[in-house]
Design a protein around this motif. Sequence first.
Motif, short mmCIF file in Angstrom:
data_model
loop_
_atom_site.label_atom_id
_atom_site.label_comp_id
_atom_site.label_asym_id
_atom_site.label_seq_id
_atom_site.Cartn_x
_atom_site.Cartn_y
_atom_site.Cartn_z
N PHE A 217 10.13 45.43 -45.74
CA PHE A 217 9.75 44.54 -44.66
C PHE A 217 8.66 45.27 -43.78
N LYS A 218 8.55 46.29 -43.47
CA LYS A 218 7.43 46.70 -42.61
C LYS A 218 5.96 46.60 -43.28
N THR A 219 5.95 46.71 -44.48
CA THR A 219 4.71 46.86 -45.45
C THR A 219 4.14 45.46 -45.43
N ARG A 220 5.07 44.39 -45.13
CA ARG A 220 4.54 43.16 -45.43
C ARG A 220 4.52 42.09 -44.46
N THR A 221 5.23 42.76 -43.27
CA THR A 221 5.12 41.93 -41.92
C THR A 221 4.50 42.71 -40.89
N ASN A 222 4.29 43.97 -41.13
CA ASN A 222 4.04 45.06 -39.95
C ASN A 222 4.83 44.87 -38.89
N LYS A 223 6.07 44.74 -38.97
CA LYS A 223 7.19 44.63 -38.02
C LYS A 223 8.24 45.44 -38.55
N THR A 224 9.17 45.83 -37.82
CA THR A 224 10.38 46.52 -38.46
C THR A 224 11.33 45.24 -38.43
N ILE A 225 12.63 45.39 -39.18
CA ILE A 225 13.27 44.23 -39.18
C ILE A 225 14.00 43.92 -37.84
N PHE A 226 14.23 45.05 -37.03
CA PHE A 226 14.86 44.64 -35.75
C PHE A 226 13.85 44.13 -34.56
N GLN A 227 12.50 44.53 -34.89
CA GLN A 227 11.37 43.89 -34.13
C GLN A 227 11.34 42.27 -34.39
N PHE A 228 11.47 42.01 -35.50
CA PHE A 228 11.52 40.49 -36.18
C PHE A 228 12.56 39.71 -35.58
N LEU A 229 13.78 40.51 -35.63
CA LEU A 229 15.15 39.72 -35.30
C LEU A 229 15.03 39.86 -33.79
N ASN A 230 14.45 40.64 -33.19
CA ASN A 230 14.63 40.61 -31.54
C ASN A 230 13.52 39.45 -31.18
N GLU A 231 12.43 39.57 -31.68
CA GLU A 231 11.44 38.30 -31.42
C GLU A 231 11.93 37.03 -31.63
N TYR A 232 12.93 36.70 -32.94
CA TYR A 232 13.56 35.49 -33.01
C TYR A 232 14.44 35.16 -32.00
N ARG A 233 15.34 36.18 -31.80
CA ARG A 233 16.27 35.99 -30.83
C ARG A 233 15.86 35.53 -29.49
N ILE A 234 14.71 36.41 -29.06
CA ILE A 234 14.06 36.16 -27.73
C ILE A 234 13.41 34.58 -27.81
N GLY A 235 13.04 34.20 -28.93
CA GLY A 235 12.59 32.98 -29.10
C GLY A 235 13.46 31.89 -28.65
N LYS A 236 14.69 31.88 -29.46
CA LYS A 236 15.65 31.09 -29.12
C LYS A 236 16.12 31.24 -27.87
N ALA A 237 16.56 32.42 -27.23
CA ALA A 237 16.71 32.52 -25.72
C ALA A 237 15.76 31.88 -24.71
N CYS A 238 14.22 31.66 -25.02
CA CYS A 238 13.56 31.12 -24.38
C CYS A 238 13.91 29.55 -24.35
N GLU A 239 14.12 29.06 -25.36
CA GLU A 239 14.60 27.67 -25.91
C GLU A 239 15.81 27.23 -24.98
N LEU A 240 16.74 28.12 -24.97
CA LEU A 240 18.08 27.51 -24.11
C LEU A 240 17.85 27.95 -22.77
N LEU A 241 16.85 28.97 -22.31
CA LEU A 241 16.69 29.04 -20.83
C LEU A 241 16.01 27.89 -20.17
N ILE A 242 15.02 27.46 -21.28
CA ILE A 242 14.20 26.22 -20.41
C ILE A 242 14.97 24.89 -20.63
N ASN A 243 15.97 24.90 -21.44
CA ASN A 243 16.86 23.67 -21.31
C ASN A 243 17.54 23.73 -20.00
N GLY A 244 17.92 24.87 -19.59
CA GLY A 244 18.40 25.13 -18.41
C GLY A 244 19.89 24.96 -18.20
#
Length: 296
Positions: A217-244
Amino acid sequence: MKLKYKSNKSKEKSVVAIERIKRRHFEQNWHYHDEHELIYYLRGKGSRVVGDNLSEFEMGDLVLVGAGLPHLWKNSEEVEKDGLEAVVIKFDTSHPAFNLLSMFEFSRIKQLLSESQRGVKFNDKAVAQVNNLLVSISDADVAMQFILLLQILNILAEQTEIELLASPEFSLPANNSEEYRLNRIIDFLSGNYNSPLTLEDISDEAAMTPNSLCRFFKTRTNKTIFQFLNEYRIGKACELLINGDKSISDVCFDTGFNSLTSFNRVFKELKQVTPRDFKRKYQVLNSSIGLQTFSA
């Protein structure tokens, strides 16, 4: 978020393919194609994935995606009521018409297209300069569309303040087998981000040992799996927070974090603000601008 190849070629290969799209939602799959793509959002907001970059988009978002670069625009759930609207311009520089880019006079455009292999996001100043051209290009005849596209690219190539989205190290899978495996991992992460995933869970799904999975995963995305997962989770969190309509605590656990402390720490690392300040900023923004339509 399954990676798919999309062909936009027809028997009569056109120089430029332009759509002004109005619908409730766009693509659901991470995809790539042979054409460069310039996408301009007139209405809508949500999450944007370009290569290994995950961020939010909103009205006025203008991004140039290079040929072969995986991407996905996914609207937030609340937008589905009013729908999305965007101008999407696709063009294949292997068409003989683009041979003129070899001329010195077009060197800046050629450089911009090279930079687009990482995805280029333009700021509000650039958007203001090309807004009218982008809005009118879909109604022009075929010859004028090509001329207008060159004019747009020329203006954008002059911009000194641009944001490159994907990291320099981002690379596509080397073969179909590896592509399928990466797809499977990303699909599993994006489909189960709200669950407490372990490395063993993910490696079982990928049919790999944990160490092999991490290297792959690191070789092909330059991210660890949990870096990618955390970014995805925070992206979803932003969406929920914006909805308010949810508390920060609810957003924390709804996006797969097991503690508020961890959620707040990761959120601030990625967004440089706390979840509370992020939510407050959008509440103030929404109350001040309401549902104004982007000037087009």
